[in-house]
Design a protein around this motif. Sequence first.
Motif, mmCIF file in Angstrom:
data_model
loop_
_atom_site.group_PDB
_atom_site.id
_atom_site.type_symbol
_atom_site.label_atom_id
_atom_site.label_comp_id
_atom_site.label_asym_id
_atom_site.label_seq_id
_atom_site.Cartn_x
_atom_site.Cartn_y
_atom_site.Cartn_z
ATOM 1 N N VAL A 85 59.354 -59.747 31.302
ATOM 2 C CA VAL A 85 59.316 -58.398 30.753
ATOM 3 C C VAL A 85 57.693 -58.115 30.636
ATOM 4 O O VAL A 85 56.748 -58.975 30.158
ATOM 5 C CB VAL A 85 59.889 -58.151 29.255
ATOM 6 C CG1 VAL A 85 59.328 -57.083 28.563
ATOM 7 C CG2 VAL A 85 61.292 -58.554 29.345
ATOM 8 N N GLY A 86 57.407 -56.803 30.949
ATOM 9 C CA GLY A 86 55.865 -56.491 30.837
ATOM 10 C C GLY A 86 55.811 -54.858 30.176
ATOM 11 O O GLY A 86 56.848 -54.205 30.010
ATOM 12 N N LYS A 87 54.678 -54.375 30.518
ATOM 13 C CA LYS A 87 54.314 -52.976 29.959
ATOM 14 C C LYS A 87 53.587 -52.484 31.236
ATOM 15 O O LYS A 87 52.812 -53.016 31.716
ATOM 16 C CB LYS A 87 53.827 -52.848 28.628
ATOM 17 C CG LYS A 87 53.568 -51.679 27.967
ATOM 18 C CD LYS A 87 52.960 -51.747 26.560
ATOM 19 C CE LYS A 87 53.276 -50.372 25.833
ATOM 20 N NZ LYS A 87 53.180 -50.650 24.332
ATOM 21 N N VAL A 88 53.935 -51.191 31.432
ATOM 22 C CA VAL A 88 53.254 -50.367 32.594
ATOM 23 C C VAL A 88 51.774 -49.973 32.250
ATOM 24 O O VAL A 88 51.673 -49.396 31.287
ATOM 25 C CB VAL A 88 54.093 -49.356 32.926
ATOM 26 C CG1 VAL A 88 53.244 -48.557 34.313
ATOM 27 C CG2 VAL A 88 55.524 -49.821 33.617
ATOM 28 N N VAL A 89 50.812 -50.566 32.931
ATOM 29 C CA VAL A 89 49.429 -50.048 32.826
ATOM 30 C C VAL A 89 49.334 -48.756 33.455
ATOM 31 O O VAL A 89 48.350 -47.974 33.095
ATOM 32 C CB VAL A 89 48.567 -51.235 33.237
ATOM 33 C CG1 VAL A 89 47.082 -50.860 33.032
ATOM 34 C CG2 VAL A 89 48.866 -52.497 32.432
ATOM 35 N N ALA A 90 49.679 -48.928 34.831
ATOM 36 C CA ALA A 90 49.532 -47.616 35.642
ATOM 37 C C ALA A 90 50.588 -47.622 36.812
ATOM 38 O O ALA A 90 51.082 -48.796 37.086
ATOM 39 C CB ALA A 90 48.145 -47.887 36.394
ATOM 40 N N ASP A 100 55.657 -47.913 29.796
ATOM 41 C CA ASP A 100 57.088 -48.140 29.737
ATOM 42 C C ASP A 100 57.063 -49.540 29.845
ATOM 43 O O ASP A 100 56.273 -50.219 30.295
ATOM 44 C CB ASP A 100 57.726 -47.844 31.154
ATOM 45 C CG ASP A 100 58.010 -46.224 31.577
ATOM 46 O OD1 ASP A 100 58.032 -45.473 30.327
ATOM 47 O OD2 ASP A 100 58.150 -45.694 32.641
ATOM 48 N N TYR A 101 58.058 -49.716 28.982
ATOM 49 C CA TYR A 101 58.455 -51.453 29.115
ATOM 50 C C TYR A 101 59.259 -51.625 30.332
ATOM 51 O O TYR A 101 60.005 -50.786 30.672
ATOM 52 C CB TYR A 101 59.469 -51.882 28.112
ATOM 53 C CG TYR A 101 58.792 -51.966 26.869
ATOM 54 C CD1 TYR A 101 57.667 -52.952 26.486
ATOM 55 C CD2 TYR A 101 58.704 -51.296 25.537
ATOM 56 C CE1 TYR A 101 56.874 -53.034 25.358
ATOM 57 C CE2 TYR A 101 58.022 -51.444 24.331
ATOM 58 C CZ TYR A 101 57.341 -52.378 24.201
ATOM 59 O OH TYR A 101 56.432 -52.475 23.317
ATOM 60 N N VAL A 102 59.167 -52.746 31.191
ATOM 61 C CA VAL A 102 59.997 -52.932 32.372
ATOM 62 C C VAL A 102 60.386 -54.262 32.280
ATOM 63 O O VAL A 102 59.797 -55.058 31.621
ATOM 64 C CB VAL A 102 59.012 -52.711 33.650
ATOM 65 C CG1 VAL A 102 58.576 -51.229 33.791
ATOM 66 C CG2 VAL A 102 57.562 -53.457 33.596
ATOM 67 N N VAL A 103 61.355 -54.603 33.066
ATOM 68 C CA VAL A 103 61.874 -55.918 33.235
ATOM 69 C C VAL A 103 62.370 -56.186 34.715
ATOM 70 O O VAL A 103 62.755 -55.188 35.376
ATOM 71 C CB VAL A 103 63.173 -56.311 32.439
ATOM 72 C CG1 VAL A 103 64.498 -55.152 32.886
ATOM 73 C CG2 VAL A 103 63.991 -57.647 32.518
#
Lengths: 349, 349
Positions: A85-90, A100-103
């Motif tokens: 799981v991560g978070k969009v930087v760009a 956005d959170y992404v998986v």
Amino acid sequence: MEVTNKFITIKATIDGEPQESDFELKIEPFSLSVKPGSNDVIIKNLYISIDPYQINRMKTVSSSQKTSKFSTQIATGEVIDAYGVGKVVASGNPKFEKDDYVVGLISWGEHSISHGFILNKLDPMGFPLSYHVGLLGLSGLTAYAGFIEICKPKKGEKVFVSAASVSVGNLVGQYAKTLGCYVVGCVGSPDKVKLLKEKLGFDQVFNYKEETDLNSTLERCFPDGIDIYFDNVGGEMLEAAISNMNLYGRVALCGVISEYTDVGKRASPNMLNVIYKRITIQGFLSGDYMHLFPEFISTTVEHLRTGKMHVLEDISIGLESVPTAFVGLFRGYNVGKKIVQVSDDLGDK
Amino acid sequence: MEVTNKFITIKATIDGEPQESDFELKIEPFSLSVKPGSNDVIIKNLYISIDPYQINRMKTVSSSQKTSKFSTQIATGEVIDAYGVGKVVASGNPKFEKDDYVVGLISWGEHSISHGFILNKLDPMGFPLSYHVGLLGLSGLTAYAGFIEICKPKKGEKVFVSAASVSVGNLVGQYAKTLGCYVVGCVGSPDKVKLLKEKLGFDQVFNYKEETDLNSTLERCFPDGIDIYFDNVGGEMLEAAISNMNLYGRVALCGVISEYTDVGKRASPNMLNVIYKRITIQGFLSGDYMHLFPEFISTTVEHLRTGKMHVLEDISIGLESVPTAFVGLFRGYNVGKKIVQVSDDLGDK
């Protein structure tokens, strides 16, 4: 904007049991900006999944290892892709926006760059982000799809799960209990025995290290035989399970961890038993069951909210802990889903 | 009326490769009349089936041989039941009349007494009676049901059959050809290679005794991989087949003759391959597919009449030839379905 990106890689291919010294932390420059015209997504990694199957991508490829055609090798010194799981930087991809959170497929590193392949926006639905790496992520789907689709359980059936305290195993046992099955788990320590019985409601749990004859152990735990075996370990356990199976028994082959780090080790099940008892042994990968994701999520969320299922997580902190977390999988150190928290989602993006 | 009945039995349990000397011919008084009030059927045996699986019923039962729960042991000195075709001498069963041809469970003897269990009236449909022991009998149903139901073949798929010249194997290959599959067979002599290629239209056939590395052999015969493996032998052949399988490959486990007479011998397929390639290995018995019998017969009769399928039979004459016929199965002596003609259906009933 350019930063440095730390990531974990292998120094060389690994053919036996992995050691911490097989890995190294590398630092490379990393751009937090998307190249003009690209649809890349730049991600800050938050939680990453630590899974035993990765060892199979780290082995030396020999011409006889035909499996390598079906999995992507990890190149020495390169970034290792992994679920998380991560978070969009760009983002240059219209499907994703900054923050956005992404998986999906990110990496064993601080940051990832994704082309949108195996990546989805994540709605945490009020659950901790780490849940979406494990029981609401691919481990959960693996347990759900493998158990429901491959094992086709019916109420009252007798279910055996090996590696029952770790990521997929504990969930298979929990799904089986929600369906009214009799569930026996196999684990590697007295603490895990206690945990699975008391917290997760397994009917019986045994510590294989305390057993001298697995055939007798399974006979004792399954006086009425085994209908379903969800296999995570292979080897002698698979042989003993087949010997104790009932007519029309089903084996879901999810993993064979006991064989991953020991090239010569193989299960030799009694195939005459497989014939007479009309047993089906089926290998599967969760990727084939992505169409079940919505059903899997709604079922699992419902069970979590009503207290019928519980989360077992084992989280280490910091990217530097990845090698120890990974090698620990092969030594039975983890209890529940092994995850590394790379960042706490505070501070700089 | 009382006559004598000759039958073949075992002198003791058999645990290795069977020898003629393991068997003996016994003679007992036998009544050709039905006891008043019984629904027995008295049968004159005409053609009897000689099948490798019978060896598994002749072994010493040890507590670890859990298979024995699922098959009936043959008792030393007793009549051995077997599939075959006979003619009714007398019947107390309303389903059968004197002079009916019957097919089903009779015995390795001159006469049988049946309680109607696994016994049906037989319409020869203009074919020789022996056909109903083999390709229109249980061997045929085994090939048909195992191939169609377990292997789920599609046109153009690549099919591998082991023990391809004998009872079930040659039929699987023939069904596969009628469906437009690419078919490779494995046999044990140059004559059999020639026969399967020329008479039955197999695409490729190899003699395993001339091959040193089965993996390479299968690579050579299947440049595009194996989609379906119909296994009659087990052991190294099963391992090599799994190594050469394609994604979503299917293995129908019909028999493992290479393991029957060698207690220590087991296949050790690479289960990691089974997982990555999502292979299904399924054991089956034809008895589960009796509902397919009408469909199997109509399909097979049609293929026989249009010349798309051919019969391969290997018939010995006289009950005394049963031991030689049976031990020959394990030495590769038979070509096609092994049958013993006990009587020629002439003379006294």
